[in-house]
Write a protein that holds these residues in place. Sequence first.
Motif, PDB file in Angstrom:
ATOM      1  N   GLU A   1       3.910   3.803   4.890  1.00  0.00           N
ATOM      2  CA  GLU A   1       2.693   4.816   4.442  1.00  0.00           C
ATOM      3  C   GLU A   1       1.911   3.734   3.598  1.00  0.00           C
ATOM      4  O   GLU A   1       0.773   3.890   3.572  1.00  0.00           O
ATOM      5  N   GLY A   2       2.333   2.898   2.860  1.00  0.00           N
ATOM      6  CA  GLY A   2       1.735   1.853   1.989  1.00  0.00           C
ATOM      7  C   GLY A   2       0.937   1.092   2.878  1.00  0.00           C
ATOM      8  O   GLY A   2      -0.089   0.492   2.512  1.00  0.00           O
ATOM      9  N   ILE A   3       1.415   0.421   3.862  1.00  0.00           N
ATOM     10  CA  ILE A   3       0.811  -0.443   4.898  1.00  0.00           C
ATOM     11  C   ILE A   3      -0.513   0.298   5.440  1.00  0.00           C
ATOM     12  O   ILE A   3      -1.265  -0.398   5.327  1.00  0.00           O
ATOM     13  N   ILE A   4      -0.205   1.476   5.958  1.00  0.00           N
ATOM     14  CA  ILE A   4      -1.387   2.271   6.371  1.00  0.00           C
ATOM     15  C   ILE A   4      -2.530   2.555   5.338  1.00  0.00           C
ATOM     16  O   ILE A   4      -3.405   2.485   5.486  1.00  0.00           O
ATOM     17  N   ARG A   5      -2.181   2.773   4.198  1.00  0.00           N
ATOM     18  CA  ARG A   5      -3.242   3.055   2.882  1.00  0.00           C
ATOM     19  C   ARG A   5      -3.727   1.807   2.807  1.00  0.00           C
ATOM     20  O   ARG A   5      -5.164   1.629   2.511  1.00  0.00           O
ATOM     21  N   GLU A   6      -3.088   0.672   2.706  1.00  0.00           N
ATOM     22  CA  GLU A   6      -3.809  -0.687   2.800  1.00  0.00           C
ATOM     23  C   GLU A   6      -4.574  -1.104   4.025  1.00  0.00           C
ATOM     24  O   GLU A   6      -5.838  -1.747   3.276  1.00  0.00           O
ATOM     25  N   TYR A   7      -4.123  -0.532   5.156  1.00  0.00           N
ATOM     26  CA  TYR A   7      -5.087  -1.028   6.296  1.00  0.00           C
ATOM     27  C   TYR A   7      -6.293  -0.402   6.125  1.00  0.00           C
ATOM     28  O   TYR A   7      -7.213  -0.822   6.566  1.00  0.00           O
TER      29      TYR A   7
ATOM     30  N   THR B   1       0.814  -7.425   2.623  1.00  0.00           N
ATOM     31  CA  THR B   1       0.821  -8.553   3.263  1.00  0.00           C
ATOM     32  C   THR B   1       1.082  -7.870   4.953  1.00  0.00           C
ATOM     33  O   THR B   1       0.196  -8.321   5.826  1.00  0.00           O
ATOM     34  N   TYR B   2       1.761  -6.888   5.232  1.00  0.00           N
ATOM     35  CA  TYR B   2       1.728  -6.362   6.528  1.00  0.00           C
ATOM     36  C   TYR B   2       0.419  -5.711   6.891  1.00  0.00           C
ATOM     37  O   TYR B   2       0.197  -5.672   8.048  1.00  0.00           O
ATOM     38  N   ALA B   3      -0.242  -5.135   6.104  1.00  0.00           N
ATOM     39  CA  ALA B   3      -1.616  -4.512   6.370  1.00  0.00           C
ATOM     40  C   ALA B   3      -2.615  -5.492   6.766  1.00  0.00           C
ATOM     41  O   ALA B   3      -3.416  -5.322   7.646  1.00  0.00           O
ATOM     42  N   GLN B   4      -2.398  -6.675   6.044  1.00  0.00           N
ATOM     43  CA  GLN B   4      -3.292  -7.718   6.356  1.00  0.00           C
ATOM     44  C   GLN B   4      -3.061  -8.295   7.708  1.00  0.00           C
ATOM     45  O   GLN B   4      -4.064  -8.516   8.406  1.00  0.00           O
ATOM     46  N   ALA B   5      -1.910  -8.349   7.978  1.00  0.00           N
ATOM     47  CA  ALA B   5      -1.455  -9.091   9.352  1.00  0.00           C
ATOM     48  C   ALA B   5      -2.016  -8.024  10.416  1.00  0.00           C
ATOM     49  O   ALA B   5      -2.797  -8.654  11.410  1.00  0.00           O
ATOM     50  N   ILE B   6      -1.908  -6.789  10.418  1.00  0.00           N
ATOM     51  CA  ILE B   6      -2.259  -5.647  11.445  1.00  0.00           C
ATOM     52  C   ILE B   6      -3.808  -5.814  11.515  1.00  0.00           C
ATOM     53  O   ILE B   6      -4.434  -5.564  12.530  1.00  0.00           O
ATOM     54  N   PHE B   7      -4.284  -5.742  10.311  1.00  0.00           N
ATOM     55  CA  PHE B   7      -5.806  -5.643  10.326  1.00  0.00           C
ATOM     56  C   PHE B   7      -6.468  -6.806  11.032  1.00  0.00           C
ATOM     57  O   PHE B   7      -7.506  -6.735  11.637  1.00  0.00           O
ATOM     58  N   GLU B   8      -5.921  -8.220  10.700  1.00  0.00           N
ATOM     59  CA  GLU B   8      -6.467  -9.364  11.272  1.00  0.00           C
ATOM     60  C   GLU B   8      -6.298  -9.275  12.866  1.00  0.00           C
ATOM     61  O   GLU B   8      -7.377  -9.756  13.636  1.00  0.00           O
TER      62      GLU B   8
END
Length: 188
Positions: free
Chosen positions: A91-97, A9-16
């Motif tokens: 760490e998980g956010i960065i991996r997903e990003y 969820t957080y990765a999607q937010a920063i990605f967008e």
Amino acid sequence: MLSNQLAATYAQAIFELAQGKNMLDQVEKELLMVEETIKAQADLATLLYHPRVPVDAKKDTIKKVFGSELTDFVCNFLLLLVDKRRETVLEGIIREYVVLANKARNIIEAEVTTALPLSQAEQEKLGMKLSKVTGQVVVLKTAVNPAILGGVVVKIGDKLIDGSIVRQLKAFEQALIRTEVTKIGVTS
């Protein structure tokens, strides 16, 4: 499981946000730099991830350590994670990003395992061949595992191509076990 969902969820937010600002590469570099810095500095990791450290102390540390090296919205993103007590999922956010950014750039990662290290030329040739097959730019992550004896094992997403000698020997062994032995040419 919950941490994976939070990371996505957080990765999607920063990605967008990054995609909207046309800064996918820049944000990825900044996030990876943050991750590397935290991993390299045990005291920093302890401070940021310890639940009893006050939020304000964590935010001040992030601003002092990373403030000048990050774009405003990446810094604010990190501060938001601290406010929401989600810094342990970084760490998980960065991996997903990275996965999302690579998908947007038509890049896919392939985990390649060989018995001996591949030369640069062999890596390039394998990368080009995999790119042709997948229709995407393939980035290789290589590993060496002498236990496979020879050949190559490639994992792309949820697909596995196992061309190792070990697998071939096991398949040969299974074929021999299934084959009936007859008494052709045997005399008593």
